[in-house]
Design an enzyme around this catalytic site. Structure first.
Site, mmCIF file in Angstrom:
data_model
loop_
_atom_site.group_PDB
_atom_site.id
_atom_site.type_symbol
_atom_site.label_atom_id
_atom_site.label_comp_id
_atom_site.label_asym_id
_atom_site.label_seq_id
_atom_site.Cartn_x
_atom_site.Cartn_y
_atom_site.Cartn_z
ATOM 1 C CG HIS A 159 -1.969 0.907 1.424
ATOM 2 N ND1 HIS A 159 -3.191 1.052 1.281
ATOM 3 C CD2 HIS A 159 -1.565 2.504 1.702
ATOM 4 C CE1 HIS A 159 -3.482 2.187 1.308
ATOM 5 N NE2 HIS A 159 -2.822 2.971 1.779
ATOM 6 C CD GLU A 160 1.805 3.643 3.818
ATOM 7 O OE1 GLU A 160 2.195 4.742 3.286
ATOM 8 O OE2 GLU A 160 0.642 3.619 4.272
ATOM 9 C CG HIS A 181 0.441 6.110 -0.857
ATOM 10 N ND1 HIS A 181 -0.661 6.796 -1.637
ATOM 11 C CD2 HIS A 181 -0.335 5.473 0.291
ATOM 12 C CE1 HIS A 181 -1.827 6.470 -0.764
ATOM 13 N NE2 HIS A 181 -1.459 5.686 0.171
#
Length: 379
Positions: free
Chosen positions: A67-68, A71
């Protein structure tokens, strides 16, 4: 949030882990191995339950990392550099060096995280279905099903329109697009974040008082974190507005006193030049910056060893020190600064050390700018 230890780099991004991860890791592993799995599939050995719980916790944190990373990768493709990713108690955080330059870029950077979590939720759902069709162990099927549910929940929770969640970034991008004012958009997103945080605190405390379960406390803890983070984000946005257009050189302490790397710790502590003025000093080697040394780190060396240990042995190396050019925007430096002498920022001019910046330097600059603005608008 500083990492307790660094795992390495993925796609050029440094990955760190804070010690608080151990708490949630243990909570997930214990909850699954001693609660959920024995309840749904009784009769297995304790070793099987614990192995399943630990493996599920590891994959869950790998999902957070994905998820990170999403980003971080999209941020870099949109012109925003990434310092690092830190996994901690309440999930993960990708620390960006600056903000997106347009609402569209903000939208892409914020939106990709929930999309990745939603995609992972779908993949784990498919995996659970296929494992069930293949008559795999019920415990393994349950692991995949739990990971599917938690990733979908992560996607939905992060998409809520409240800062500092990804949904708060999406709300800010929308408000920025509508108003053309990034500062007003940030204020709106942070207000929503504080309101949502207080809602979680109230709901969590009521749930705890009625049921006595730990889930209510956990919900209240998440709410308090959101309130704190949203408030800090709002204050930082205001500071960025005040510091807009101000270069780092206007806040730095110029021509700082340096320490040669081969100086002994005893020499550093007894030299009058280093004794009173500051708590941290740039370290040089052959005339070039090599790192940063703090008096606190030097004092931790046993007195019997202080004449044999050099500053090189106790300094924070340059690779772990924040370094900026003197013409860089001071506002872009704010997200990278943290309290503590070891977090001083070294300022360069094409490889030559020209200054040092601390949070107190930034605070002094902000106060000067605000006082100047106040006098300028007075009668």
């Amino acid at each position: 949030m500083r990492a307790t230890f660094v795992l390495g780099r993925i796609a050029g991004v440094r990955i760190g882990v804070h010690w608080s991860v151990l708490l949630i890791f243990g909570f997930i592993a214990f909850g699954l191995s001693q609660g959920r799995l024995p309840e749904v599939y009784p009769g297995r050995t304790w070793a099987e339950y614990w192995a399943a719980g630990l493996c599920t916790a590891v994959v869950f944190f790998a999902s957070l990392l994905a998820h990170e990373l999403a980003h971080a990768v999209v941020a870099r493709r949109n012109g925003v550099e990434v310092d690092d990713i830190v996994l901690w108690l309440l999930g993960g955080a990708a620390r960006l060096r600056s903000e997106a330059s347009s609402p569209g870029r903000e939208l892409r950077i914020a939106g990709v995280g929930p999309l990745v979590s939603l995609l992972l939720g779908g993949l784990f759902t498919l995996a659970a279905w296929l494992l069930d069709l293949a008559s795999a162990s019920g415990v393994v099927v349950e692991m995949a099903a739990w990971l599917a549910g938690i990733n979908v929940l992560l996607a939905v929770f992060n998409a809520l329109p409240a800062a500092p969640l990804d949904g708060g970034r999406l709300l800010r991008a929308f408000l920025w697009w509508r108003t053309g004012d990034r500062l007003r958009a940030t204020a709106g997103a942070t207000a929503a974040g504080r309101a949502f945080g207080w809602l979680l605190v109230v709901v969590g405390l009521v749930a705890f008082l009625r049921t006595g379960t730990f889930g209510g406390v956990w919900l209240a803890l998440i709410g308090w974190f959101l309130i704190t983070a949203a408030t800090a984000e709002g204050r930082q946005a205001q500071l960025r507005g005040v510091l807009a257009g101000v270069p780092v050189r206007d806040a730095m302490t110029p021509d700082p006193l340096t320490v040669p790397a081969d100086t002994t710790v005893a020499g550093l502590l007894t030299d009058a030049r280093y004794r009173y003025r500051h708590s941290a000093f740039p370290v040089t080697e052959d005339g070039s910056p090599a790192g940063l040394v703090t008096l606190d780190n030097a004092r931790r060396v046993p007195q019997a060893e202080a004449r044999a240990v050099t500053v090189r042995d106790v300094m924070v190396p340059l690779s772990q020190t924040t370094v900026v050019e003197q013409d860089s925007p001071l506002a872009d430096l704010l997200p990278r600064m943290e309290p503590g002498a070891e977090n001083r920022v070294l300022v360069m001019d094409h490889g030559r050390l020209v200054g040092i910046v601390s949070l107190s330097d930034v605070s002094r600059t902000v106060n000067w700018l605000m006082n100047t603005a106040g006098r300028g608008t007075g009668p």
